[in-house]
Each structure stands twice: as structure tokens, then as C-alpha cells.
Write a protein that holds these residues in place. Sequence first.
Motif, short mmCIF file in Angstrom:
data_model
loop_
_atom_site.label_atom_id
_atom_site.label_comp_id
_atom_site.label_asym_id
_atom_site.label_seq_id
_atom_site.Cartn_x
_atom_site.Cartn_y
_atom_site.Cartn_z
N GLU A 185 0.35 -30.84 -29.00
CA GLU A 185 -0.48 -29.69 -29.39
C GLU A 185 -1.90 -29.78 -28.84
O GLU A 185 -2.57 -28.75 -28.75
CB GLU A 185 -0.52 -29.53 -30.92
CG GLU A 185 -1.20 -30.66 -31.65
CD GLU A 185 -1.23 -30.48 -33.16
OE1 GLU A 185 -0.18 -30.16 -33.73
OE2 GLU A 185 -2.29 -30.67 -33.75
N HIS A 240 -0.29 -36.83 -37.38
CA HIS A 240 -1.62 -36.44 -36.92
C HIS A 240 -2.40 -37.58 -36.28
O HIS A 240 -3.57 -37.83 -36.61
CB HIS A 240 -2.42 -35.79 -38.06
CG HIS A 240 -3.05 -34.50 -37.62
ND1 HIS A 240 -4.37 -34.39 -37.27
CD2 HIS A 240 -2.52 -33.27 -37.43
CE1 HIS A 240 -4.63 -33.15 -36.90
NE2 HIS A 240 -3.52 -32.45 -36.98
N GLU A 253 5.92 -35.95 -35.81
CA GLU A 253 4.94 -35.35 -34.90
C GLU A 253 3.71 -36.24 -34.73
O GLU A 253 3.22 -36.81 -35.71
CB GLU A 253 4.54 -34.00 -35.47
CG GLU A 253 3.50 -33.26 -34.66
CD GLU A 253 3.15 -31.92 -35.29
OE1 GLU A 253 3.93 -31.42 -36.13
OE2 GLU A 253 2.09 -31.39 -34.95
N ASP A 254 3.23 -36.31 -33.51
CA ASP A 254 2.00 -37.04 -33.18
C ASP A 254 1.90 -38.38 -33.91
O ASP A 254 0.91 -38.64 -34.61
CB ASP A 254 0.76 -36.17 -33.48
CG ASP A 254 0.63 -35.03 -32.48
OD1 ASP A 254 1.05 -35.19 -31.32
OD2 ASP A 254 0.11 -33.96 -32.86
N ASP A 257 4.14 -34.57 -39.88
CA ASP A 257 3.07 -34.68 -38.87
C ASP A 257 2.18 -35.87 -39.23
O ASP A 257 1.51 -35.86 -40.27
CB ASP A 257 2.26 -33.38 -38.88
CG ASP A 257 1.26 -33.27 -37.73
OD1 ASP A 257 1.06 -34.28 -37.03
OD2 ASP A 257 0.70 -32.18 -37.54
N ARG A 294 7.78 -28.36 -42.60
CA ARG A 294 6.95 -29.55 -42.36
C ARG A 294 6.38 -29.99 -43.69
O ARG A 294 5.81 -29.17 -44.43
CB ARG A 294 5.80 -29.22 -41.39
CG ARG A 294 5.01 -30.46 -41.01
CD ARG A 294 3.71 -30.12 -40.30
NE ARG A 294 2.68 -29.72 -41.24
CZ ARG A 294 1.38 -29.64 -40.92
NH1 ARG A 294 0.98 -29.91 -39.70
NH2 ARG A 294 0.50 -29.27 -41.82
N TYR A 332 -4.84 -35.74 -44.14
CA TYR A 332 -4.58 -34.56 -43.32
C TYR A 332 -3.66 -33.51 -43.97
O TYR A 332 -2.54 -33.79 -44.33
CB TYR A 332 -3.98 -34.99 -41.98
CG TYR A 332 -3.42 -33.82 -41.24
CD1 TYR A 332 -4.27 -32.88 -40.70
CD2 TYR A 332 -2.05 -33.64 -41.13
CE1 TYR A 332 -3.77 -31.77 -40.07
CE2 TYR A 332 -1.54 -32.53 -40.49
CZ TYR A 332 -2.41 -31.60 -39.97
OH TYR A 332 -1.91 -30.50 -39.36
N ARG A 392 4.95 -29.80 -27.61
CA ARG A 392 4.24 -28.96 -28.59
C ARG A 392 3.09 -28.15 -28.00
O ARG A 392 2.20 -27.73 -28.74
CB ARG A 392 3.67 -29.87 -29.69
CG ARG A 392 4.71 -30.53 -30.48
CD ARG A 392 4.88 -30.09 -31.88
NE ARG A 392 3.72 -29.87 -32.69
CZ ARG A 392 3.50 -28.72 -33.32
NH1 ARG A 392 4.31 -27.69 -33.19
NH2 ARG A 392 2.42 -28.59 -34.09
MG MG Z 1 0.21 -31.18 -35.61
#
Ligand code: MG
Length: 408
Positions: free
Chosen positions: A267, A217, A241-242, A215, A147, A160, A288
Motif C-alpha cells: 500500500e 502495519h 498484511e505488511d 494488518d 480485516r 494501530y 496492495r
Molecule cells: Mg494496511
Amino acid sequence: MKITDAKVFVGGPGKNYVTLKIMTDQGVFGLGDATLNNRETLPAKYLTDYLIPNLIGLDPRKSEDIWQVFYRGAYFRRGPVAMAAIGAVDMALWDIKARLANMPLYQLLGGKSRDGALVYAHAAGADLEDLIGSVAACVAQGYKAVRVQCGVPGMPTASYATPDTKGGTAPFITDFSGIRPKTEIWDTERYMRFMPGALAEIRDRFGPELKILHDVHHRLLPREAAAFAREVEPVGLFWLEDPTPAEDQDALKLIRQHSTTPIAIGEVFNSIWECNKLIEHELIDFIRVAVTYAGGITHVRRIVELAALHHVRTGFHGAPSHSPISMAAQAHLNIWAPNFGIQEYLVLGTPECDALFPSDHYVAKGMQYVSDTPGLGVAFDEAEAGRYEYQPGSHPIVRLEDGTLWNY
Ligand code: MG
Ligand code: GCO
């Protein structure tokens, strides 16, 4: 067979792990993880004040009925605190069941579907050159999937999971200076201008074989996320991701309509009811959830089974906030699940962490291998646990430059 007692420990090396130990009248015990990052005392209290008093005297082998009683019986269902506490009980009961059977947990789930489970590491850099060094270090250790998070030029503060300064290590999310959160400043336009090129550069440098994950986030609006996912298509990400908060499950349709970039979400979910539409409408590619705060093995297995019907693969959360107990529970699910995808894995293996949670599970060349120790295959050294106590900490919050609160 009866449950005679249960204890909760909060603390650990650099992390407030919430560890549950359930004892039985036959000497067999089980371990569970109720760690909820930066809210650790709350699942601990839910366990000591409600769940543990209700467990004493029950048959620990009735894990399904106990799960149903704690979930439905609460009347006010779900939420991360309750689901982390229920999740810890459930893990401990499966640990007991598998120890009684004298088998590793994966045998009770259906046995091994693979020899080892693919994991991904984290690489981060204050800028692109820094990130390239961090990815190279992961590749040198044999990771096949990484990642990548990169500092954005001109972003007022580190964003982030990226270090503030070059050569720094990406910060752990928790800030242990107190429970009042620090603030990060976010600028979507700068991110959107910079990140697709940075991801393309990583692809160029490391070639077609490396599985690259990124990600977002929760930082983009659905339309921005759709544009971003489309723009990064040539990079061939393993997942994005997200990209946008998924409380609004229908919002994900927009991304699907515009892009084929694989999407990973979940997540922060605590139950199947936060992802059933995402899965059934095939709006995501990876789910996730974590066994810790999605209600343990019993409930996560249900999510995995639903996902399997819809070509959605697993990609369980594995941030360092999880203790080796829930990481082990996930390792058993990973080695069994017909629709396994990948496991997030951050090197937990400091000597202090290994001393607190001895285990023979291991990661080599980017793959996780599960030991054949009966149960979850993780021990817990209570004498070591006595060295640690709860440390208050916080996640940062995020604001735009004008002060508007944004999604962390
Ligand atoms: Mg994450
Ligand atoms: C990840 C996550 C974490 C979270 C953390 C919050 O993909 O690993 O986004 O890093 O930020 O778990 O407590």
C-alpha cells in the motif's frame, strides 16, 4: 483533440480529497484522484505548478506518451507526491478515453472477467469481545471477508486502527487537530503473546467460511514476522498484511522460508520498482498498490500484469483516504484483472460523499458491482465541492516505551 484546461480541488466531507478535472475542446472531461493522506496539498501543487501547464494543448488520448513524459521527463523519478499527481492525470485521461468510446473503462482493459469483485470490510475492537461484536456486524451486512484489528491487553496506548475504548469506533487514521502527530506506544512482545490467540478465537467463533485478514502495519522485524506468520498458520488467514516493512524486499524471504501464511504488501509503494523482486521471487501472495499513488491505471496495470505471471493476486489499497474516483478506477481493474484477489472497501457512502461524487457503482453482500456508465462512472459536483476546504491533519507516529521511534 486538445486539452484546454484543468482544475484541482482539495477538500471533502471529513477528508481532504484531491480531485483533478481535465477539460477538452470537445466538451468531454475526465476526473482523477491525487489524494495522498495527510500530505494532500503537495500533489495538488505538483499538478498546478508543473503537470497542468504542460498538459494544455496536448491530445488527451495519448495517455501512454503523457505518462512517459511526466515520469521520465521529471528526471527525478517516483515518490508518492509525483506519482499521486501523475496518477490523477492518468485516471482523468482514461476517463476521457472511455467516455469518448462511450464505454465503461473495464471494456477498454479487456472486458469483465467476473460479475462482481470480492471486497473486505474492517472490524476493530478495544478488546476481543468488542472485536467479536464488530466482526458480527460485518457478517450481518453480508461481508464474506473482514480485516480484524484488536486492542492488545497491557499495550500502553491503543495500537494501530483499534479504538481506545470499548464500543468505540476504530478511529480514522487522520487526526484533524493539527499537523503535529500524536504518539502511539507499541510493544511487540505483548502483541506477539496476544494476537495469535485472538485470531484463533475469531476463527472458532465465525467458522471456516469467513475470510479473515489481519494488518500488522509494518510493526515486526523480519524474524518476528516469520515466527508470527508460522504461529497463525492454523487460523487459515486469507492474508497477513505488511508483517514487516518491505523497503528491504529480500527480508521477505525469511517469512517465506518459515510459513505458508499468505502475505499482502504494497500500500505504500509508488512504482513497480518497489515490488518487482517481491513479485518475481514470489515472496508475496497479494499486491496492495493503489492507482492513486502508484501512478494511475497505466502503471498499476503494468504491476498487475507482472503479478499475473507469478501467481500474485491483487488486493488494492482502499482505505477511506481514496476518493470514489480512484476507488472506481480500481473497481474497473478488479472486474477485468485475471489475477484479481480482493478489494479493501470502507463504506464511503455517506450522503455528503455521494453528493460530491455521484456514482452507480455499488457494494452488496460483500461484492462490488461496476456500473456501465461510460468512463470511470463517477461524477463530481463542483457546487458541492465549494462547501469544503483543506483541513490540516496528521498520522500518529509510533514509539517504543523507552522512546525509540518505531514504524507506524
Ligand atoms: Mg494496511
Ligand atoms: C489499510 C492501511 C491504512 C493506512 C492509511 C494510511 O490497510 O487500510 O494500513 O489504514 O494506515 O491508509 O494513510
